[in-house]
Design an enzyme around this catalytic site. Structure first.
Site, PDB file in Angstrom:
ATOM      1  N   HIS A 180       0.851  -1.190  -0.011  1.00 18.06           N
ATOM      2  CA  HIS A 180      -0.144   0.005   0.072  1.00 18.06           C
ATOM      3  C   HIS A 180       0.851   1.482  -0.001  1.00 18.06           C
ATOM      4  CE1 HIS A 180       0.353  -0.188   4.422  1.00 18.06           C
ATOM      5  NE2 HIS A 180       0.281   1.130   4.478  1.00 18.06           N
ATOM      6  N   ASP A 184       0.023  -7.507   1.159  1.00 20.74           N
ATOM      7  CA  ASP A 184       0.392  -6.165   1.261  1.00 20.74           C
ATOM      8  C   ASP A 184       1.859  -6.036   1.544  1.00 20.74           C
ATOM      9  OD1 ASP A 184       0.098  -3.566   1.670  1.00 20.74           O
ATOM     10  OD2 ASP A 184       0.017  -3.474   4.075  1.00 20.74           O
ATOM     11  N   SER A 204       4.783   2.332   8.150  1.00 18.61           N
ATOM     12  CA  SER A 204       4.371   1.334   7.050  1.00 18.61           C
ATOM     13  C   SER A 204       5.589   0.690   6.362  1.00 18.61           C
ATOM     14  CB  SER A 204       3.385   1.795   5.734  1.00 18.61           C
ATOM     15  OG  SER A 204       2.250   2.044   6.234  1.00 18.61           O
TER      16      SER A 204
END
Length: 528
Positions: A152, A182, A256
């Site tokens: 993402h 992901d 992230s």
């Protein structure tokens, strides 16, 4: 000096026993109150002041010095509607920092006072998408520049800039992405082969309660280190293919794709999501386990496509209420709601209402576990299911297909049809069962509900909102296709299922409900 002693003495008198226990091994002197009111110093143990408790590191500095050069900040330029960002209800996909730049809703000028970009042209007649700047994290896993991060972070990237610890900025390109897990791999351009890198740890893993260190780029603050412990393993946060590690090392927006290290400096997870009611860290973070990340990223680097097994069935958890309604005690598993026409399950004879309790000999407790076990198969493999149908176990063998993309699956989930939500009362009286007025599914009603010809059942034409069926959301236009594992074509079939449940001293009936092109199973309590 006197005022300092007095202040110290007040604290000692208030909790002398606790204070003494707390500092007995800290090499400190502590005041002792005597009857004359004077404070006298007594010598405590000579243990080092900074000695950590057993098992705790003195400091994470050595670990950080060793691993931090391999951790990078990732700055991405993309054009995408912010509403399309990955989101799990109640969770944040560790949302990387997002700053719209110019265009529709761009929110101000670009850097250095430049006018906002107008954005790339969208479909004719539709507004252009703004340029968006986002920041995430990643880490080198090889000396020649391969970097692991989250999907993402880079899935809509037009340009990618990697910022090293020494603030060197390098261009990078996407090598491969895997949306279901992901995970993504990018590579730095330029042919350099001396990047510092770290390794995944797949054999020994920390226990719950062991120390971990997270390094990343939260809120654009590159090279940030936070420490905590492993809080739990096997967390299910709504993703089908990952059993997450829960950690309490603070991670926030921009973390992230960054690594979580054990105290030996080995990567045990890739930070991906946080649970947050506020948008910031509350000490509940989730990392993709290293064994999952290692296997997937190796395939991406070699150009391999991540393929997962697929049986073409819609499933849901088989809940305790459902088990009670079926007389199956504490049985757990996943119940089949629908099968894809001409798909692997339909061809093998799997039916709506079947309860899957094992896959290839592995017991199944939830629909997520079923999906993960099926996904381990390769296209063409044989998948052996143990299912319960009409109270009896039976084996079903399915030849695995290829799992479609998440986008294609989402489109299939939005199949139109069925579901008349009109609150109008039924025009003519109909038999009432479980608080529902039930009518035959004739041709006129079938056309009104846009129900496919293969759907058989009875139609809910009215409902008592105080009944359990009403409280659980059934409404006019729903089609009841099953009752306790048996197909129904009339109100009498539903009544017979209720009577059989009463005779067996059960408190509910499991109904299969067709609505909006999908079948869902709901346990409905029998009133009285």
């Amino acid at each position: 000096m006197t005022s300092k002693k007095t202040g110290y003495l007040l604290g000692a008198v208030a909790g002398a026993g606790v204070m003494a226990a707390a500092v007995a091994g800290a090499g400190m002197r502590l005041p002792d109150a005597h009857a004359d009111g004077q404070a006298h110093l007594i010598k405590a143990s000579t243990a080092p002041i900074f000695a950590p408790p057993p098992g705790a590191p003195m400091s994470f500095a050595d670990i950080f010095d060793r691993v931090s050069p391999a951790v990078v900040s990732i700055n991405v330029t993309s054009r995408v509607d912010a509403s399309a960002l990955r989101h799990i209800p109640g969770f944040e996909g560790l949302p990387f920092d997002l700053q719209p730049r110019g265009g529709q809703g761009g929110g101000g000028d670009d850097e250095e006072g430049a006018p906002p970009e107008t954005g790339r042209a969208g479909p004719k007649g539709q507004p252009k998408l703004p340029t968006q700047q986002s920041a995430g994290s990643g880490f080198f896993i090889s000396a020649d520049g391969y970097i692991v991060t989250n999907n993402h972070v880079v899935e809509n990237a037009e340009t990618i800039k990697v910022v090293l610890k020494d603030e060197t900025e390098l261009d990078a390109v996407v090598i491969g992405r895997d949306e279901p897990s992901d995970l993504a791999v990018i590579k730095v351009k330029g042919g350099r082969t001396n990047f510092p890198f770290v390794s995944f740890e797949n054999s020994g893993k920390p226990r719950v309660g062991d120390w971990v260190l997270a390094v990343g780029n939260p809120f654009g603050l590159g090279g940030t280190a936070t420490a905590g412990i492993v809080s739990a393993y096997g967390r299910d946060i709504g993703d089908n293919f990952v059993d997450y590690i829960q950690i309490d090392a603070p991670i926030n927006r921009g973390n992230s794709g960054g690594p979580t290290f054990d105290i030996y400096g080995r990567v045990i997870g890739v930070n991906s999501s946080i649970f947050t009611p506020s948008g910031g860290s509350v000490g509940i973070g989730f990392a993709i386990p290293s064994d999952v990340a290692d296997a997937i990223t190796k395939k991406l680097i070699t150009g391999g496509k991540i393929q997962r097994g697929y049986i073409g069935a819609t499933i849901q958890n088989f809940t305790p209420d459902m088990a009670e309604a079926q007389g199956l005690g504490a049985q757990k598993g996943a119940i089949v709601s629908d099968t894809v026409p001409n798909g692997p399950s339909a061809k093998a004879g799997l039916m709506p209402g079947d309860i899957v309790v094992s896959v290839n000999g592995v017991s199944i407790k939830t629909s997520t576990e079923l999906t993960r076990e099926v996904a381990k198969a390769q296209p063409g493999d044989s998948i052996k299911l143990d299912v319960i149908r009409e109270g009896k176990h039976r084996p079903i063998e399915i030849k695995s297909g290829v799992r479609p993309s998440e986008k294609d699956l989402a489109l299939n989930d939005n199949t139109p049809g069925g579901g008349d939500k009109s609150p109008l009362a039924p025009p003519t009286p109909h038999p009432t069962v479980l608080g529902m007025a039930l009518a035959p599914l004739d041709d006129v009603t079938r056309r009104r509900l846009n129900a496919p010809p293969e759907v058989k059942g009875v139609v809910v034409e009215g409902i008592d909102q105080n009944s359990d069926a009403g409280q659980k959301g059934l409404h006019r236009g729903d089609i009841i296709v099953q009752a306790n594992g048996h197909p129904v074509t009339s109100a009498a079939d539903v009544s017979a299922a209720v009577d059989a449940a009463k005779k067996a001293n059960r408190t509910g009936v499991l109904l299969g409900i067709f609505r909006q092109g999908r079948t869902t199973f709901l346990p409905i309590k029998i009133a009285g």
